[in-house]
Design an enzyme around this catalytic site. Structure first.
Site, PDB file in Angstrom:
ATOM      1  N   ARG A  43      38.034  50.891  18.442  1.00 61.84           N
ATOM      2  CA  ARG A  43      37.792  52.019  17.635  1.00 61.84           C
ATOM      3  C   ARG A  43      38.848  52.265  16.534  1.00 61.84           C
ATOM      4  NH1 ARG A  43      36.771  55.028  23.331  1.00 61.84           N
ATOM      5  NH2 ARG A  43      38.582  54.033  23.550  1.00 61.84           N
ATOM      6  N   HIS A 161      46.584  39.040  37.669  1.00 59.14           N
ATOM      7  CA  HIS A 161      47.584  38.176  36.878  1.00 59.14           C
ATOM      8  C   HIS A 161      48.493  37.591  37.989  1.00 59.14           C
ATOM      9  CE1 HIS A 161      50.187  41.916  36.802  1.00 59.14           C
ATOM     10  NE2 HIS A 161      51.173  41.095  36.716  1.00 59.14           N
ATOM     11  N   LYS A 165      50.299  33.803  38.818  1.00 57.90           N
ATOM     12  CA  LYS A 165      51.946  33.407  38.920  1.00 57.90           C
ATOM     13  C   LYS A 165      52.217  32.123  39.492  1.00 57.90           C
ATOM     14  CE  LYS A 165      53.269  38.118  38.822  1.00 57.90           C
ATOM     15  NZ  LYS A 165      54.039  38.535  37.830  1.00 57.90           N
ATOM     16  N   GLU A 199      59.046  47.726  42.413  1.00 58.55           N
ATOM     17  CA  GLU A 199      59.549  47.479  41.070  1.00 58.55           C
ATOM     18  C   GLU A 199      60.710  48.604  40.693  1.00 58.55           C
ATOM     19  OE1 GLU A 199      56.228  47.205  38.171  1.00 58.55           O
ATOM     20  OE2 GLU A 199      55.358  48.253  39.896  1.00 58.55           O
ATOM     21  N   ASP A 218      46.659  50.506  42.106  1.00 56.85           N
ATOM     22  CA  ASP A 218      47.355  49.707  41.145  1.00 56.85           C
ATOM     23  C   ASP A 218      47.642  48.344  41.495  1.00 56.85           C
ATOM     24  OD1 ASP A 218      48.271  49.575  38.589  1.00 56.85           O
ATOM     25  OD2 ASP A 218      50.449  49.917  39.404  1.00 56.85           O
ATOM     26  N   HIS A 223      46.761  43.001  43.882  1.00 55.22           N
ATOM     27  CA  HIS A 223      47.689  42.036  43.992  1.00 55.22           C
ATOM     28  C   HIS A 223      48.216  41.713  45.228  1.00 55.22           C
ATOM     29  CE1 HIS A 223      47.674  42.691  39.692  1.00 55.22           C
ATOM     30  NE2 HIS A 223      48.698  43.802  39.742  1.00 55.22           N
ATOM     31  N   LYS A 309      56.793  52.278  42.771  1.00 54.03           N
ATOM     32  CA  LYS A 309      57.776  52.358  41.518  1.00 54.03           C
ATOM     33  C   LYS A 309      59.212  53.002  41.647  1.00 54.03           C
ATOM     34  CE  LYS A 309      54.060  51.423  38.665  1.00 54.03           C
ATOM     35  NZ  LYS A 309      54.108  50.293  37.867  1.00 54.03           N
TER      36      LYS A 309
HETATM   37  C1  BG6 Z   1      50.066  45.640  37.038  1.00 49.21           C
HETATM   38  C2  BG6 Z   1      50.235  47.073  37.437  1.00 49.21           C
HETATM   39  O1  BG6 Z   1      48.798  45.216  37.588  1.00 49.21           O
HETATM   40  O2  BG6 Z   1      51.275  45.013  37.697  1.00 49.21           O
HETATM   41  C3  BG6 Z   1      51.434  47.741  37.083  1.00 49.21           C
HETATM   42  O3  BG6 Z   1      49.125  47.976  36.794  1.00 49.21           O
HETATM   43  C4  BG6 Z   1      52.879  46.936  37.643  1.00 49.21           C
HETATM   44  O4  BG6 Z   1      51.691  48.914  37.430  1.00 49.21           O
HETATM   45  C5  BG6 Z   1      52.454  45.440  37.372  1.00 49.21           C
HETATM   46  O5  BG6 Z   1      53.917  47.585  36.775  1.00 49.21           O
HETATM   47  C6  BG6 Z   1      53.478  44.462  37.930  1.00 49.21           C
HETATM   48  O6  BG6 Z   1      53.232  43.055  37.415  1.00 49.21           O
HETATM   49  P1  BG6 Z   1      54.387  42.115  37.447  1.00 49.21           P
HETATM   50  O7  BG6 Z   1      53.889  41.087  36.885  1.00 49.21           O
HETATM   51  O8  BG6 Z   1      55.601  42.823  36.489  1.00 49.21           O
HETATM   52  O9  BG6 Z   1      55.244  42.316  38.834  1.00 49.21           O
END
Ligand code: BG6
Length: 464
Positions: A43, A161, A165, A199, A218, A223, A309
């Site tokens: 956009r 993602h 890894k 984290e 999240d 994950h 977090k």
């Molecule tokens: C993301 C989340 O999918 O994964 C984030 O939305 C999180 O909140 C992140 O910080 C963590 O990814 P990684 O690869 O840093 O462990």
């Protein structure tokens, strides 16, 4: 028209594109031996040269920047997609990457599908979507059917993602290429499974996203449940993605929906003062839960997962605690055995530690915890590839093993939905200090559920 691959990034000037997608492209094209052209679409009002600057800055590749194109469009207006279609005219392979907020998905999918830019069943046209893939089971189902209207399952790549890894993929190698571990990998010898995805950072500048989402959506829905599925699934028939997905589906199907009475919700102190967070937000920044797996392999084994977090440090780990060995009697004294731990460290300090009991050197017969450690980075001289590079590399190759299938996404939502729904009606989450391991209630959850206590390498003797 190009001979290589056209990567259309919707939302190309946004955060995800700048921080993750574009930087991962630099080595990718060369590694896959193909010409890659980025077509940014979104956009924002900018010129092609401005976008080229952005590509250059984010990817560090002047070659990518030199061929990049920018199309300004409005997601609501299918006619505004026409320049993208023109650019793709005759393209051999086109990948559409939705790096946009979920409320735009349906418009983009409609426009891409209806314009003929992509044809259902044509493997040279691929679609990549990022989480959030729905915000509950119903919306995840809706998204899956929208995707299915325009693309076949083989054309769809749903990013998690964590699956890309290297150390997560190594879980499969570890479990199924060593005959030492699989025989103990069940309720007969496994005492507890603990998964931590901690984290150190708070939410930073992501309040707009995070305050709507929280820790379960999240991290756990995607994950963490993917990690748990890989750890608990049956051996796949082959290591082709179809069979891995099938095995993961089997594991997810055996997991019961999370029970709110066996879960803990926390919020770090200071969260309410973060920029963009409402003063009375009840959003959880920490979640812990017991997961029940009802099948022959795992029935009755205490399994706990936690994520949060602003915790003590960044650490994603899977701990498999084996049953205690019987007591040792030495010279009339009773020596407690030392529990064997298999610690799979996803990040940082990627590796695997086998914590065992050993005799303390010296004249007395005494036990000490001792670690046997595989340092993953020492297996290679190259830096571990970034997860996004792995992800995109597989999209280019058309493979699916690093991507969860549509059914897995729905099964995971089925597992977390009751928890999310019940938490919507609860009061304030339990506060926890920044830099701690989360609320005390999470320790009580594990202790009362027969899991002993949370274990994290470094803090646990024999695992550092
Ligand atoms: C993301 C989340 O999918 O994964 C984030 O939305 C999180 O909140 C992140 O910080 C963590 O990814 P990684 O690869 O840093 O462990």
């Amino acid at each position: 028209m190009t001979e290589g691959v056209d990567l259309v990034i919707f939302g190309a000037s946004g955060d995800l594109s700048r921080r993750k997608i574009l930087p991962s492209l630099k080595h990718l094209a060369a590694r896959n031996g193909m010409a890659l052209r980025v077509i940014g679409a979104g956009r924002s009002e900018q010129t092609r040269d401005e976008f080229r600057d952005l590509v250059n800055q984010s990817s560090g590749s002047s070659e990518l920047a030199a061929t990049a194109e920018w199309v300004r469009l409005s997601y609501r207006d299918p006619a505004s997609f026409a320049p993208v279609k023109e650019l793709l005219d005759g393209a051999k392979t086109a990948i559409f990457y939705l790096a946009t907020p979920p409320e735009t998905f349906s418009d983009i999918l409609g426009a891409v599908g209806n314009s003929g830019m992509a044809t259902k069943g044509d493997p040279s046209r691929r679609i990549v979507v990022e989480k959030p893939l729905g915000h509950d089971l119903a919306s995840a189902r809706k998204l899956n059917s929208q995707l299915a209207a325009a693309f076949d399952e083989e054309q769809i790549f749903r990013i998690d993602h964590y699956l890309a890894k290297d150390t997560v993929q190594n879980v499969l190698a570890f479990r199924f290429s060593n005959s030492l571990f699989e025989p103990v990998w069940n309720r007969n010898l496994v005492d507890t499974i603990l998964i931590t995805a901690a984290e150190e950072e708070g939410i930073g500048s992501r309040a707009g996203y995070y305050d709507q989402i929280g820790a379960v959506r999240d991290m756990i829905q995607n994950h963490v449940l993917q990690l748990l599925a890989l750890v608990t699934m049956e051996p796949p028939t082959t290591f082709d993605s179809d069979y891995i997905r099938r095995a993961k589906r089997g594991a997810l199907r055996a997991m019961s929906p999370l029970d709110p009475a066996q879960a803990v919700r926390g919020q770090y102190e200071g969260y309410l003062e973060e920029e963009g967070v409402g003063p009375d937000s009840r959003r959880e920044t920490y979640a812990a839960a017991r997961v029940r797996i009802e099948n022959w392999r795992w029935d009755g084994v205490p399994i706990f997962v936690r994520t949060g977090k602003a915790l003590k440090r960044r650490a994603t780990e899977i701990v498999i605690k084996l049953r205690d060995a019987p007591m040792l009697r030495v010279g009339g004294r009773r020596q407690r055995g030392i529990a064997t731990l298999i610690v799979i460290r996803i990040q940082p300090d990627e590796g695997i530690t086998l914590r065992i009991g050993a005799k303390r050197p010296g004249v007395r017969f005494e036990m000490v915890p001792a670690g046997m450690r595989l340092d993953y980075s020492r297996l290679t001289r190259i830096a571990l590839p970034d997860a996004y590079e792995n992800v995109l590399s597989e999209v280019l190759a058309g493979g699916h093993s690093a991507f969860p299938g549509g059914e897995e996404i729905e099964l995971s939502w089925e597992i977390v939905d009751p928890l999310i729904k019940s938490w919507e009606f609860e009061g304030h989450p339990e506060p926890y200090p920044k830099g701690s391991w989360g609320p005390q209630a999470a320790d009580d959850l594990v202790a009362s559920g027969g899991g002993g206590r949370w274990i994290i390498s470094g803090d646990e003797p024999g695992t550092s």
